[in-house]
Enzyme design. Structure first.
Site, PDB file in Angstrom:
ATOM      1  N   CYS A   5      28.247  57.954 -40.683  1.00 52.19           N
ATOM      2  CA  CYS A   5      29.298  57.306 -41.472  1.00 52.19           C
ATOM      3  C   CYS A   5      30.637  57.962 -41.129  1.00 52.19           C
ATOM      4  O   CYS A   5      30.825  59.158 -41.355  1.00 52.19           O
ATOM      5  CB  CYS A   5      29.025  57.421 -42.970  1.00 52.19           C
ATOM      6  SG  CYS A   5      30.417  56.844 -43.975  1.00 52.19           S
ATOM      7  N   ASP A  31      46.015  55.109 -42.686  1.00 55.61           N
ATOM      8  CA  ASP A  31      45.189  54.145 -41.970  1.00 55.61           C
ATOM      9  C   ASP A  31      45.605  54.158 -40.496  1.00 55.61           C
ATOM     10  O   ASP A  31      46.792  54.144 -40.172  1.00 55.61           O
ATOM     11  CB  ASP A  31      45.357  52.737 -42.567  1.00 55.61           C
ATOM     12  CG  ASP A  31      44.261  51.799 -42.110  1.00 55.61           C
ATOM     13  OD1 ASP A  31      43.440  51.401 -42.957  1.00 55.61           O
ATOM     14  OD2 ASP A  31      44.214  51.482 -40.902  1.00 55.61           O
ATOM     15  N   HIS A  47      29.409  59.758 -50.550  1.00 55.62           N
ATOM     16  CA  HIS A  47      29.158  58.478 -49.885  1.00 55.62           C
ATOM     17  C   HIS A  47      28.719  57.433 -50.901  1.00 55.62           C
ATOM     18  O   HIS A  47      27.624  57.518 -51.471  1.00 55.62           O
ATOM     19  CB  HIS A  47      28.093  58.601 -48.790  1.00 55.62           C
ATOM     20  CG  HIS A  47      27.862  57.305 -48.073  1.00 55.62           C
ATOM     21  ND1 HIS A  47      28.636  56.898 -47.011  1.00 55.62           N
ATOM     22  CD2 HIS A  47      26.982  56.299 -48.309  1.00 55.62           C
ATOM     23  CE1 HIS A  47      28.235  55.706 -46.609  1.00 55.62           C
ATOM     24  NE2 HIS A  47      27.231  55.313 -47.390  1.00 55.62           N
ATOM     25  N   ASN A  88      38.317  46.179 -50.339  1.00 57.84           N
ATOM     26  CA  ASN A  88      37.572  45.127 -49.667  1.00 57.84           C
ATOM     27  C   ASN A  88      36.102  45.379 -49.992  1.00 57.84           C
ATOM     28  O   ASN A  88      35.640  46.527 -49.909  1.00 57.84           O
ATOM     29  CB  ASN A  88      37.800  45.172 -48.157  1.00 57.84           C
ATOM     30  CG  ASN A  88      39.218  44.769 -47.781  1.00 57.84           C
ATOM     31  OD1 ASN A  88      39.822  43.924 -48.432  1.00 57.84           O
ATOM     32  ND2 ASN A  88      39.752  45.387 -46.740  1.00 57.84           N
ATOM     33  N   GLY A  94      36.020  41.475 -46.264  1.00 56.07           N
ATOM     34  CA  GLY A  94      36.847  42.170 -45.285  1.00 56.07           C
ATOM     35  C   GLY A  94      36.523  43.641 -45.096  1.00 56.07           C
ATOM     36  O   GLY A  94      37.230  44.347 -44.384  1.00 56.07           O
ATOM     37  N   HIS A  99      31.916  52.761 -46.559  1.00 56.99           N
ATOM     38  CA  HIS A  99      32.065  53.974 -47.381  1.00 56.99           C
ATOM     39  C   HIS A  99      33.296  53.650 -48.228  1.00 56.99           C
ATOM     40  O   HIS A  99      34.376  53.386 -47.682  1.00 56.99           O
ATOM     41  CB  HIS A  99      32.280  55.198 -46.484  1.00 56.99           C
ATOM     42  CG  HIS A  99      32.536  56.482 -47.222  1.00 56.99           C
ATOM     43  ND1 HIS A  99      31.817  57.644 -46.984  1.00 56.99           N
ATOM     44  CD2 HIS A  99      33.446  56.806 -48.175  1.00 56.99           C
ATOM     45  CE1 HIS A  99      32.272  58.614 -47.772  1.00 56.99           C
ATOM     46  NE2 HIS A  99      33.275  58.128 -48.501  1.00 56.99           N
ATOM     47  N   HIS A 101      36.546  52.918 -50.149  1.00 59.11           N
ATOM     48  CA  HIS A 101      37.925  53.367 -49.935  1.00 59.11           C
ATOM     49  C   HIS A 101      38.881  52.397 -50.595  1.00 59.11           C
ATOM     50  O   HIS A 101      38.619  51.196 -50.653  1.00 59.11           O
ATOM     51  CB  HIS A 101      38.242  53.522 -48.438  1.00 59.11           C
ATOM     52  CG  HIS A 101      37.916  52.317 -47.623  1.00 59.11           C
ATOM     53  ND1 HIS A 101      36.635  52.033 -47.186  1.00 59.11           N
ATOM     54  CD2 HIS A 101      38.692  51.308 -47.164  1.00 59.11           C
ATOM     55  CE1 HIS A 101      36.641  50.910 -46.494  1.00 59.11           C
ATOM     56  NE2 HIS A 101      37.889  50.435 -46.475  1.00 59.11           N
TER      57      HIS A 101
HETATM   58  P1  AMP Z   1      38.090  48.016 -44.553  1.00 57.72           P
HETATM   59  O1  AMP Z   1      38.323  46.792 -43.730  1.00 57.72           O
HETATM   60  O2  AMP Z   1      38.469  47.834 -46.005  1.00 57.72           O
HETATM   61  O3  AMP Z   1      36.681  48.565 -44.385  1.00 57.72           O
HETATM   62  O4  AMP Z   1      39.102  49.088 -44.043  1.00 57.72           O
HETATM   63  C1  AMP Z   1      38.798  50.080 -43.120  1.00 57.72           C
HETATM   64  C2  AMP Z   1      40.114  50.632 -42.656  1.00 57.72           C
HETATM   65  O5  AMP Z   1      39.869  51.875 -42.026  1.00 57.72           O
HETATM   66  C3  AMP Z   1      40.871  49.747 -41.663  1.00 57.72           C
HETATM   67  O6  AMP Z   1      42.148  49.404 -42.196  1.00 57.72           O
HETATM   68  C4  AMP Z   1      40.984  50.636 -40.421  1.00 57.72           C
HETATM   69  O7  AMP Z   1      42.214  50.485 -39.751  1.00 57.72           O
HETATM   70  C5  AMP Z   1      40.795  52.025 -40.995  1.00 57.72           C
HETATM   71  N1  AMP Z   1      40.275  53.027 -40.073  1.00 57.72           N
HETATM   72  C6  AMP Z   1      39.229  52.890 -39.226  1.00 57.72           C
HETATM   73  N2  AMP Z   1      39.017  54.033 -38.550  1.00 57.72           N
HETATM   74  C7  AMP Z   1      39.938  54.930 -39.002  1.00 57.72           C
HETATM   75  C8  AMP Z   1      40.239  56.281 -38.702  1.00 57.72           C
HETATM   76  N3  AMP Z   1      39.541  56.975 -37.794  1.00 57.72           N
HETATM   77  N4  AMP Z   1      41.266  56.865 -39.339  1.00 57.72           N
HETATM   78  C9  AMP Z   1      41.985  56.180 -40.239  1.00 57.72           C
HETATM   79  N5  AMP Z   1      41.753  54.914 -40.588  1.00 57.72           N
HETATM   80  C10 AMP Z   1      40.745  54.283 -39.969  1.00 57.72           C
HETATM   81 ZN    ZN Z   2      30.073  57.814 -45.957  1.00 58.79          ZN
END
Ligand code: AMP
Ligand code: ZN
Length: 110
Positions: A5, A31, A47, A88, A94, A99, A101
Site C-alpha cells: 500500500c 498531492d 490502513h 473519493n 474516483g 488507503h 485520504h
Molecule cells: P484518489 O483518486 O482519491 O485515490 O487520490 C489519490 C491521489 O494521490 C491522486 O490525486 C494522486 O495524484 C495522489 N498521489 C499518488 N501517488 C502519490 C505520491 N507518491 N505522492 C503524493 N500524492 C500521490
Molecule cells: Zn495503507
C-alpha cells in the site's frame, strides 16, 4: 500496515515524501499531481481502505482529519478565499489509492 500500500509506506516514512504536518495518527503531504494551486492529502497512519470501511472506532481519526484540514487551509492561506474537502470513495467515486485520504484543494484565482 498493509503490504503493497503506497500510502502506508508514505505515512510510515518509507518513501521520500515530505510532510507538511505529522502527528502520531496522521500525515499531510502535497498531492504529486495537483488539481488545484494548493492540493494536499490528509492521510491516517492506520490502513483504512475507504470511507465504506469506517467503524465506530474510527470516529476520532475522521474528525481529526477534518480538523487538521481546517488548520492546514489556514496555514496555506486559503481559509478566507475558500477550499474544497473531498473523499473519493471506491473506483466509481474516483478513488485510485485504496488507503483513506482527504483531499484539500484551494488557491484558485477569483
Ligand atoms: P484518489 O483518486 O482519491 O485515490 O487520490 C489519490 C491521489 O494521490 C491522486 O490525486 C494522486 O495524484 C495522489 N498521489 C499518488 N501517488 C502519490 C505520491 N507518491 N505522492 C503524493 N500524492 C500521490
Ligand atoms: Zn495503507
Amino acid at each position: 500496515m498493509e503490504k503493497d500500500c503506497l500510502f502506508c509506506k508514505i505515512a510510515h516514512g518509507e518513501a521520500s515524501t515530505e510532510f507538511l504536518y505529522e502527528n502520531e495518527r496522521l500525515v499531510v503531504f502535497k498531492d504529486i499531481k495537483p488539481h488545484a494551486p494548493i492540493h494536499l492529502l490528509i492521510v491516517p497512519k492506520e490502513h483504512i481502505r475507504s470511507i465504506n470501511d469506517l467503524t465506530e472506532a474510527n470516529r476520532g481519526i475522521i474528525s481529526e482529519m477534518i480538523m487538521i484540514a481546517k488548520e492546514m487551509a489556514k496555514k496555506m492561506s486559503v481559509s478566507e478565499s475558500g477550499y474544497k474537502l473531498l473523499f473519493n470513495v471506491e473506483s466509481g467515486g474516483g478513488q485510485a489509492i485504496f488507503h483513506l485520504h482527504l483531499h484539500l484543494m484551494g488557491g484558485w484565482k477569483r
